[in-house]
Design a protein around this motif. Structure first.
Motif, PDB file in Angstrom:
ATOM      1  N   LYS A  37    -116.420 -19.850 -66.054  1.00 37.98           N
ATOM      2  CA  LYS A  37    -115.570 -20.934 -66.585  1.00 37.98           C
ATOM      3  C   LYS A  37    -116.068 -22.314 -66.162  1.00 37.98           C
ATOM      4  O   LYS A  37    -115.747 -23.307 -66.795  1.00 37.98           O
ATOM      5  CB  LYS A  37    -114.124 -20.730 -66.155  1.00 37.98           C
ATOM      6  N   ASN A  38    -116.884 -22.368 -65.113  1.00 38.01           N
ATOM      7  CA  ASN A  38    -117.420 -23.640 -64.633  1.00 38.01           C
ATOM      8  C   ASN A  38    -118.781 -23.980 -65.229  1.00 38.01           C
ATOM      9  O   ASN A  38    -119.324 -25.038 -64.951  1.00 38.01           O
ATOM     10  CB  ASN A  38    -117.527 -23.622 -63.103  1.00 38.01           C
ATOM     11  N   ARG A  40    -121.108 -25.268 -67.951  1.00 40.26           N
ATOM     12  CA  ARG A  40    -120.953 -26.182 -69.094  1.00 40.26           C
ATOM     13  C   ARG A  40    -122.080 -26.052 -70.109  1.00 40.26           C
ATOM     14  O   ARG A  40    -121.872 -26.256 -71.289  1.00 40.26           O
ATOM     15  CB  ARG A  40    -120.865 -27.638 -68.596  1.00 40.26           C
TER      16      ARG A  40
END
Length: 166
Positions: A37-38, A40
């Motif tokens: 989720k982190n 990018r």
């Protein structure tokens, strides 16, 4: 999954190798699922997804061998406390550090660097012992009970495989 016609159980040493693979891959899978989720960058995120899928596949294949282990593990409810997972993560890191330093030492020709790496290796060995003894004392790593060890693997594998991501 089918074993050799002459055997219907894994050998002890094979079982322990499968244990090491399942244990480390389950921890790695949980870390990847928690960390995606982190991420990018879209290309890196695709690589994470592919790695997650590959680890899930590997774990599913490997746990199919557990019924052929010399001792049959029984699944139980996983613990809610994260300390066991966190300790396992540190144990895995320490074990990799010991291996990495040992390999680096065999490639070192400069005596002062060799001594530095040897000192690092000894600290990594001490750290591994510290976290192992912590885990063993808390029941997170029942190293002398193969049935419990395999049961913990199955619980962690299930947790890793069912953990949502993204």
């Amino acid at each position: 999954m089918s074993l050799d016609n002459n055997r219907n159980t894994l050998a002890w040493h094979e079982t322990l190798e499968v244990h090491e693979l399942v244990a480390s891959q389950a921890i790695g899978l949980m870390k990847l699922k928690a960390g995606i989720k982190n991420v990018r960058d879209s290309q890196l995120k695709r690589i994470y997804r592919k790695s997650i899928q590959e680890l899930e596949h590997n774990i599913r294949e490997l746990v199919q061998y557990y019924p052929s282990a010399p001792i049959q593990p029984q699944r139980e409810e996983p613990r809610q406390d994260q300390s066991g997972f966190q300790a396992g993560e540190l144990l895995s890191f320490c074990k990799a550090s010991v291996r990495n330093y040992a390999i680096a030492i065999t490639e070192t020709a400069t005596p002062v660097l060799r001594q530095t790496l040897t000192n690092h290796l000894n600290r990594a060995i001490k750290s591994h012992g510290d976290i192992f003894h912590y885990m063993h004392s808390k029941g997170y790593y029942p190293a002398y009970d193969l049935g419990m060890l395999l049961k913990n693997d199955l619980n962690n594998a299930e947790r890793a495989l069912t953990m949502p991501y993204e």
